[in-house]
Motif scaffolding. Sequence first.
Motif, PDB file in Angstrom:
ATOM      1  N   ALA A   1       0.847  -1.185   0.000  1.00 51.35           N
ATOM      2  CA  ALA A   1       0.000   0.000   0.000  1.00 51.35           C
ATOM      3  C   ALA A   1       0.890   1.246   0.000  1.00 51.35           C
ATOM      4  CB  ALA A   1      -0.900   0.011   1.240  1.00 51.35           C
ATOM      5  N   PRO A   2       0.414   2.366  -0.526  1.00 48.50           N
ATOM      6  CA  PRO A   2       1.179   3.599  -0.459  1.00 48.50           C
ATOM      7  C   PRO A   2       1.482   3.966   0.995  1.00 48.50           C
ATOM      8  CG  PRO A   2      -0.707   3.821  -1.932  1.00 48.50           C
ATOM      9  CD  PRO A   2      -0.885   2.519  -1.208  1.00 48.50           C
ATOM     10  N   ARG A   3       2.577   4.681   1.191  1.00 53.23           N
ATOM     11  CA  ARG A   3       2.957   5.049   2.556  1.00 53.23           C
ATOM     12  C   ARG A   3       1.929   5.967   3.209  1.00 53.23           C
ATOM     13  NH1 ARG A   3       9.533   6.171   2.270  1.00 53.23           N
ATOM     14  NH2 ARG A   3      10.106   4.048   1.597  1.00 53.23           N
ATOM     15  N   LEU A   4       1.274   6.791   2.381  1.00 56.81           N
ATOM     16  CA  LEU A   4       0.249   7.683   2.889  1.00 56.81           C
ATOM     17  C   LEU A   4      -1.055   7.408   2.151  1.00 56.81           C
ATOM     18  CD1 LEU A   4       2.151  11.109   3.026  1.00 56.81           C
ATOM     19  CD2 LEU A   4       1.650   9.593   4.950  1.00 56.81           C
ATOM     20  N   PRO A   5      -2.200   7.464   2.841  1.00 57.85           N
ATOM     21  CA  PRO A   5      -3.482   7.347   2.138  1.00 57.85           C
ATOM     22  C   PRO A   5      -3.587   8.415   1.054  1.00 57.85           C
ATOM     23  CG  PRO A   5      -3.788   7.275   4.522  1.00 57.85           C
ATOM     24  CD  PRO A   5      -2.360   7.637   4.293  1.00 57.85           C
ATOM     25  N   ALA A   6      -4.389   8.133   0.022  1.00 59.04           N
ATOM     26  CA  ALA A   6      -4.486   9.041  -1.121  1.00 59.04           C
ATOM     27  C   ALA A   6      -4.826  10.465  -0.695  1.00 59.04           C
ATOM     28  CB  ALA A   6      -5.536   8.520  -2.106  1.00 59.04           C
ATOM     29  N   GLY A   7      -5.791  10.608   0.208  1.00 59.38           N
ATOM     30  CA  GLY A   7      -6.196  11.939   0.637  1.00 59.38           C
ATOM     31  C   GLY A   7      -5.131  12.653   1.432  1.00 59.38           C
ATOM     32  N   LEU A   8      -4.466  11.925   2.324  1.00 67.11           N
ATOM     33  CA  LEU A   8      -3.435  12.547   3.150  1.00 67.11           C
ATOM     34  C   LEU A   8      -2.252  12.986   2.292  1.00 67.11           C
ATOM     35  CD1 LEU A   8      -2.420  13.349   5.925  1.00 67.11           C
ATOM     36  CD2 LEU A   8      -1.557  11.009   6.225  1.00 67.11           C
ATOM     37  N   GLY A   9      -1.775  12.085   1.435  1.00 63.51           N
ATOM     38  CA  GLY A   9      -0.652  12.439   0.568  1.00 63.51           C
ATOM     39  C   GLY A   9      -0.986  13.562  -0.389  1.00 63.51           C
ATOM     40  N   GLY A  10      -2.131  13.441  -1.082  1.00 64.43           N
ATOM     41  CA  GLY A  10      -2.523  14.473  -2.032  1.00 64.43           C
ATOM     42  C   GLY A  10      -2.790  15.803  -1.371  1.00 64.43           C
ATOM     43  N   GLY A  11      -3.408  15.779  -0.186  1.00 64.25           N
ATOM     44  CA  GLY A  11      -3.698  17.019   0.529  1.00 64.25           C
ATOM     45  C   GLY A  11      -2.443  17.733   1.000  1.00 64.25           C
ATOM     46  N   LEU A  12      -1.476  16.986   1.522  1.00 63.72           N
ATOM     47  CA  LEU A  12      -0.230  17.594   1.971  1.00 63.72           C
ATOM     48  C   LEU A  12       0.536  18.202   0.799  1.00 63.72           C
ATOM     49  CD1 LEU A  12       1.010  14.972   4.599  1.00 63.72           C
ATOM     50  CD2 LEU A  12       0.062  17.258   5.032  1.00 63.72           C
ATOM     51  N   VAL A  13       0.517  17.515  -0.337  1.00 60.27           N
ATOM     52  CA  VAL A  13       1.181  18.055  -1.535  1.00 60.27           C
ATOM     53  C   VAL A  13       0.525  19.373  -1.949  1.00 60.27           C
ATOM     54  CG1 VAL A  13       1.435  17.660  -4.012  1.00 60.27           C
ATOM     55  CG2 VAL A  13       2.106  15.885  -2.406  1.00 60.27           C
ATOM     56  N   MET A  14      -0.809  19.451  -1.852  1.00 55.77           N
ATOM     57  CA  MET A  14      -1.501  20.694  -2.194  1.00 55.77           C
ATOM     58  C   MET A  14      -1.132  21.822  -1.245  1.00 55.77           C
ATOM     59  SD  MET A  14      -5.335  19.781  -3.505  1.00 55.77           S
ATOM     60  CE  MET A  14      -5.525  21.389  -4.255  1.00 55.77           C
ATOM     61  N   CYS A  15      -0.949  21.514   0.023  1.00 59.84           N
ATOM     62  CA  CYS A  15      -0.563  22.541   0.992  1.00 59.84           C
ATOM     63  C   CYS A  15       0.819  23.099   0.664  1.00 59.84           C
ATOM     64  CB  CYS A  15      -0.593  21.967   2.407  1.00 59.84           C
ATOM     65  SG  CYS A  15      -2.258  21.598   3.010  1.00 59.84           S
TER      66      CYS A  15
END
Length: 466
Positions: free
Chosen positions: A323-337
């Motif tokens: 599985a990815p190290r971060l859930p899709a929402g957590l990883g994608g959201g942090l990248v957006m920040c």
Amino acid sequence: MSAGTGEATAPPADTEEARRGAWGTTWLLLTFMLVNFADKTVMGLAADPIREELGLTRGEFGTAQAAFFALFSLAALGVSFLTRHVRTTVLLLGMALLWSAAQLPMLLGAAGFGTLLATRVLLGAAEGPAAPVAVHHLHGWFGQRERTLPTAVLMVGAAGGVAVSAPLLTGVIDVWGWRWAFGSVGLVGLVWAMCWNARGEDGPLAPLGRRSASSAGSDSSDAESAGSGCADAGSAACDGSSPSVPYRRLLLSGTWLTAALGAFAAYWLLSAGLTWAPDYLHEVSGLSLKQSGAVVTATAVGNAVVLLTHGLLARRASSKGTAPRLPAGLGGGLVMCVAAMSIAAFAEVDAVAVKIALMVGPMALTNVILTVAQTAVARITPAGQRGVALGALAFVYALAGVLSPLVTGRMVDAAASVPAGYHSAYLVMAGLVAVAGVLAVCFLRPEKDAVRLDVPETPAVGLPAH
């Protein structure tokens, strides 16, 4: 189940052949998206000569660009419902023909502001459903865990369309004038339509009833092997005959809502860049038209690198069964920040080199959410409803295409100076991206929502569900 029931999808026996077909389709659809975004790039690259010849203010030019999106969202939503009854190969061909034809009237010397508005409305109506229908078609070739990379490749068409078209169209504008920039992309679109008519076909995981006769014939001869494929995933994943999840539950889920907001924010930045980045670089940063085109091209390349890197990392994790190290929402959201902070820094700094570095690098991270949003929505949606869910997603994010050029143009016109207006506009973009990122971190959970909605995972072609 048999092909005539419309209740299950059967992968073909020749898995290797199916995979070659899947990636062949991916490259064709990548070209489709390249042409699609080349169409959008024309207005930004030709902004100065268009405004000069037609006598337009920035606000009026923003209105012309916003006209492209007048029917964009409605068409995206309306055509998405047709995916339940019409083969996506037919829909994609029709869109390519329509948007190509919409470009040609601008070749006429008598075509003025009214013609520009009318053709932009028609072009937007033809291009609005392009991305969701293309993604829906592509997902008919790939299982759930395989989709991130091909979806990222498809989204690269947005960046690649700008990267490829910016220098070419700038040359066309310099040599033949801005009107031939419209005509050239229209002719290229017609060439793609001829190629698609000859080579395009539906995938083995497409909902039955929307697949080509050749695919259906192949599957019917391998009905026994179908039992270990998509049929094992449950009819909810493959059924194209009727909805298995109420749309109200689907579209009000935390995953769908935050995916839509994230894509809206990313598209706001993308649309503003397509329309106003050349003007910003020329008026505020003092670059020439050719230099501005080069920066736009470099930014597009940066966007493509970000999308492909994200897709390759996801594919690597999938191939290892991890599985990815971060859930899709957590990883994608942090990248957006991170991207939001970069946009704010872009607005504040004066050094041109720093601005260019931010555009090519950290600001490009915003685009990751476009892939994350589409794969997340596909995960929580049964195959037969996927086109509608993706079309509704496009309906929301395409609204940014209407608002972003218009709001940015009005803000610049209303400000005390052009630099002050652009400064405020980019700070608004930074705030929007930051809010979307925080909400994605908190609420974008496709696996959790898929379990709650009872939507099984679509397996890879020829493989049983996990």
